[in-house]
Design a protein around this motif. Structure first.
Motif, PDB file in Angstrom:
ATOM      1  N   SER A  11     -13.012  -3.446  -4.941  1.00  0.00           N
ATOM      2  CA  SER A  11     -13.780  -4.576  -5.444  1.00  0.00           C
ATOM      3  C   SER A  11     -13.654  -5.743  -4.479  1.00  0.00           C
ATOM      4  O   SER A  11     -12.581  -5.975  -3.916  1.00  0.00           O
ATOM      5  N   VAL A  12     -14.746  -6.461  -4.302  1.00  0.00           N
ATOM      6  CA  VAL A  12     -14.732  -7.640  -3.444  1.00  0.00           C
ATOM      7  C   VAL A  12     -13.874  -8.736  -4.082  1.00  0.00           C
ATOM      8  O   VAL A  12     -13.124  -9.430  -3.410  1.00  0.00           O
ATOM      9  N   ALA A  13     -13.973  -8.874  -5.405  1.00  0.00           N
ATOM     10  CA  ALA A  13     -13.192  -9.875  -6.143  1.00  0.00           C
ATOM     11  C   ALA A  13     -12.119  -9.175  -6.968  1.00  0.00           C
ATOM     12  O   ALA A  13     -12.260  -8.005  -7.326  1.00  0.00           O
ATOM     13  N   ALA A  14     -11.067  -9.911  -7.277  1.00  0.00           N
ATOM     14  CA  ALA A  14      -9.999  -9.340  -8.113  1.00  0.00           C
ATOM     15  C   ALA A  14     -10.569  -8.996  -9.477  1.00  0.00           C
ATOM     16  O   ALA A  14     -11.290  -9.790 -10.070  1.00  0.00           O
ATOM     17  N   GLY A  15     -10.273  -7.811  -9.950  1.00  0.00           N
ATOM     18  CA  GLY A  15     -10.763  -7.385 -11.250  1.00  0.00           C
ATOM     19  C   GLY A  15      -9.656  -7.403 -12.286  1.00  0.00           C
ATOM     20  O   GLY A  15      -8.508  -7.718 -11.993  1.00  0.00           O
ATOM     21  N   SER A  16     -10.013  -7.055 -13.510  1.00  0.00           N
ATOM     22  CA  SER A  16      -9.066  -6.953 -14.612  1.00  0.00           C
ATOM     23  C   SER A  16      -9.275  -5.631 -15.328  1.00  0.00           C
ATOM     24  O   SER A  16      -9.880  -5.593 -16.386  1.00  0.00           O
ATOM     25  N   PRO A  17      -8.798  -4.545 -14.739  1.00  0.00           N
ATOM     26  CA  PRO A  17      -9.013  -3.249 -15.365  1.00  0.00           C
ATOM     27  C   PRO A  17      -8.340  -3.164 -16.735  1.00  0.00           C
ATOM     28  O   PRO A  17      -7.218  -3.610 -16.907  1.00  0.00           O
ATOM     29  N   GLY A  18      -9.053  -2.584 -17.675  1.00  0.00           N
ATOM     30  CA  GLY A  18      -8.502  -2.380 -19.012  1.00  0.00           C
ATOM     31  C   GLY A  18      -7.949  -0.985 -19.127  1.00  0.00           C
ATOM     32  O   GLY A  18      -8.446  -0.182 -19.903  1.00  0.00           O
ATOM     33  N   ALA A  19      -6.928  -0.686 -18.343  1.00  0.00           N
ATOM     34  CA  ALA A  19      -6.323   0.642 -18.333  1.00  0.00           C
ATOM     35  C   ALA A  19      -4.844   0.519 -18.635  1.00  0.00           C
ATOM     36  O   ALA A  19      -4.246  -0.536 -18.432  1.00  0.00           O
ATOM     37  N   GLU A  20      -4.262   1.621 -19.116  1.00  0.00           N
ATOM     38  CA  GLU A  20      -2.818   1.600 -19.411  1.00  0.00           C
ATOM     39  C   GLU A  20      -1.989   1.415 -18.142  1.00  0.00           C
ATOM     40  O   GLU A  20      -0.913   0.849 -18.180  1.00  0.00           O
ATOM     41  N   TYR A  21      -2.498   1.933 -17.043  1.00  0.00           N
ATOM     42  CA  TYR A  21      -1.803   1.781 -15.769  1.00  0.00           C
ATOM     43  C   TYR A  21      -2.800   1.316 -14.721  1.00  0.00           C
ATOM     44  O   TYR A  21      -3.891   1.869 -14.619  1.00  0.00           O
ATOM     45  N   TRP A  22      -2.425   0.315 -13.960  1.00  0.00           N
ATOM     46  CA  TRP A  22      -3.221  -0.081 -12.802  1.00  0.00           C
ATOM     47  C   TRP A  22      -2.360  -0.893 -11.856  1.00  0.00           C
ATOM     48  O   TRP A  22      -1.456  -1.618 -12.260  1.00  0.00           O
ATOM     49  N   ALA A  23      -2.634  -0.698 -10.575  1.00  0.00           N
ATOM     50  CA  ALA A  23      -1.931  -1.427  -9.525  1.00  0.00           C
ATOM     51  C   ALA A  23      -2.976  -1.881  -8.508  1.00  0.00           C
ATOM     52  O   ALA A  23      -3.794  -1.080  -8.060  1.00  0.00           O
ATOM     53  N   THR A  24      -2.931  -3.155  -8.189  1.00  0.00           N
ATOM     54  CA  THR A  24      -3.915  -3.741  -7.277  1.00  0.00           C
ATOM     55  C   THR A  24      -3.242  -4.161  -5.984  1.00  0.00           C
ATOM     56  O   THR A  24      -2.137  -4.703  -5.998  1.00  0.00           O
ATOM     57  N   ALA A  25      -3.935  -3.924  -4.876  1.00  0.00           N
ATOM     58  CA  ALA A  25      -3.457  -4.387  -3.573  1.00  0.00           C
ATOM     59  C   ALA A  25      -4.590  -5.127  -2.882  1.00  0.00           C
ATOM     60  O   ALA A  25      -5.732  -4.671  -2.877  1.00  0.00           O
ATOM     61  N   LYS A  26      -4.270  -6.267  -2.314  1.00  0.00           N
ATOM     62  CA  LYS A  26      -5.245  -7.055  -1.548  1.00  0.00           C
ATOM     63  C   LYS A  26      -5.486  -6.356  -0.221  1.00  0.00           C
ATOM     64  O   LYS A  26      -4.560  -5.859   0.399  1.00  0.00           O
ATOM     65  N   THR A  27      -6.745  -6.293   0.189  1.00  0.00           N
ATOM     66  CA  THR A  27      -7.107  -5.725   1.483  1.00  0.00           C
ATOM     67  C   THR A  27      -7.812  -6.802   2.293  1.00  0.00           C
ATOM     68  O   THR A  27      -8.046  -7.906   1.798  1.00  0.00           O
ATOM     69  N   THR A  28      -8.184  -6.484   3.500  1.00  0.00           N
ATOM     70  CA  THR A  28      -8.875  -7.435   4.360  1.00  0.00           C
ATOM     71  C   THR A  28     -10.186  -7.904   3.727  1.00  0.00           C
ATOM     72  O   THR A  28     -10.536  -9.075   3.806  1.00  0.00           O
ATOM     73  N   ASN A  29     -10.899  -6.965   3.072  1.00  0.00           N
ATOM     74  CA  ASN A  29     -12.224  -7.287   2.539  1.00  0.00           C
ATOM     75  C   ASN A  29     -12.305  -7.378   1.023  1.00  0.00           C
ATOM     76  O   ASN A  29     -13.398  -7.484   0.479  1.00  0.00           O
ATOM     77  N   GLY A  30     -11.200  -7.306   0.340  1.00  0.00           N
ATOM     78  CA  GLY A  30     -11.234  -7.363  -1.123  1.00  0.00           C
ATOM     79  C   GLY A  30      -9.968  -6.799  -1.727  1.00  0.00           C
ATOM     80  O   GLY A  30      -8.869  -7.170  -1.329  1.00  0.00           O
ATOM     81  N   TYR A  31     -10.141  -5.864  -2.673  1.00  0.00           N
ATOM     82  CA  TYR A  31      -9.019  -5.294  -3.405  1.00  0.00           C
ATOM     83  C   TYR A  31      -9.209  -3.795  -3.562  1.00  0.00           C
ATOM     84  O   TYR A  31     -10.333  -3.308  -3.672  1.00  0.00           O
ATOM     85  N   ARG A  32      -8.105  -3.073  -3.595  1.00  0.00           N
ATOM     86  CA  ARG A  32      -8.111  -1.653  -3.929  1.00  0.00           C
ATOM     87  C   ARG A  32      -7.207  -1.475  -5.134  1.00  0.00           C
ATOM     88  O   ARG A  32      -6.163  -2.130  -5.235  1.00  0.00           O
ATOM     89  N   ILE A  33      -7.628  -0.596  -6.033  1.00  0.00           N
ATOM     90  CA  ILE A  33      -6.941  -0.477  -7.311  1.00  0.00           C
ATOM     91  C   ILE A  33      -6.749   0.996  -7.659  1.00  0.00           C
ATOM     92  O   ILE A  33      -7.699   1.773  -7.630  1.00  0.00           O
ATOM     93  N   GLU A  34      -5.524   1.373  -7.976  1.00  0.00           N
ATOM     94  CA  GLU A  34      -5.217   2.703  -8.509  1.00  0.00           C
ATOM     95  C   GLU A  34      -5.103   2.542 -10.022  1.00  0.00           C
ATOM     96  O   GLU A  34      -4.489   1.586 -10.502  1.00  0.00           O
TER      97      GLU A  34
END
Length: 192
Positions: A11-34
């Motif tokens: 995602s280009v902008a930080a999101g708010s996943p509604g999942a039991e598990y999630w981990a976000t990492a900032k990248t050069t161009n946005g965010y990656r989320i497991e």
């Protein structure tokens, strides 16, 4: 945790996943989320819109409900704003490629792989300069590198914060061991 589904998103902008598990990492161009969850979600497109705050984005969707596979790309018509990949099993994707937000169509991004014209640099080893494992391994082999400084001179890897230098040294050792047992093409000695 035994999950009912597994996901990966960019995602280009930080999101708010509604999942039991999630981990976000900032990248050069946005965010990656497991992501992963125990609760089945009936409408993945709506979930993606909610999670990434993109209620009016154009959606490109590829789904296979029987297999539990859903891929959603949300765009503003010109560029990808977010993409979500979901499956019942952990997903194999080119995560670093996707996190770079390549300038491709939503359909291409949903493939989860780079196009034939894009080089797969492999998992990122040097975060400072975004140098991948395959790029480093190829350079070690092709340019006959023997030191971490050689890698730094050619690719910049290991020349900033230095945290990847031990891994670069391990790659050199691994390459040296794999080539040590291979026959060498030595020039034939000429008789006089």
């Amino acid at each position: 945790m035994h999950a009912a589904w597994y996901g990966f998103a960019v995602s280009v902008a930080a999101g708010s996943p509604g999942a039991e598990y999630w981990a976000t990492a900032k990248t050069t161009n946005g965010y990656r989320i497991e992501l992963a969850g125990k609760q089945i979600i009936d409408d993945w497109e709506s979930a993606a819109r909610d999670w990434f705050g993109l209620p009016d984005a154009e959606a490109t969707v590829v789904e296979d409900p029987k297999r539990g596979s859903y891929r959603i790309a949300l765009s503003d018509g010109q560029s990808i704003s977010a993409a979500l990949f979901v499956s019942r099993q952990p997903i194999t994707l080119m995560r670093d490629y996707l996190a770079s937000f390549p300038k491709v169509t939503p359909q291409q991004i949903l493939s989860g792989r780079s196009s034939a014209s894009s080089e797969d640099c492999g998992p990122i080893v040097c975060s400072c300069f975004e140098v991948g494992l395959k790029t480093i391994s190829r350079a070690i082999h092709d340019q006959h590198m023997i030191s971490v400084d050689d890698i730094g001179d050619a690719l910049q890897a290991g020349t900033n914060c230095g945290s990847c230098r031990p891994e670069l040294a391990d790659l050199l050792t691994e390459h040296s061991k794999s080539n040590h047992n291979k026959p060498q093409n030595c020039p034939q000695k000429q008789s006089a």
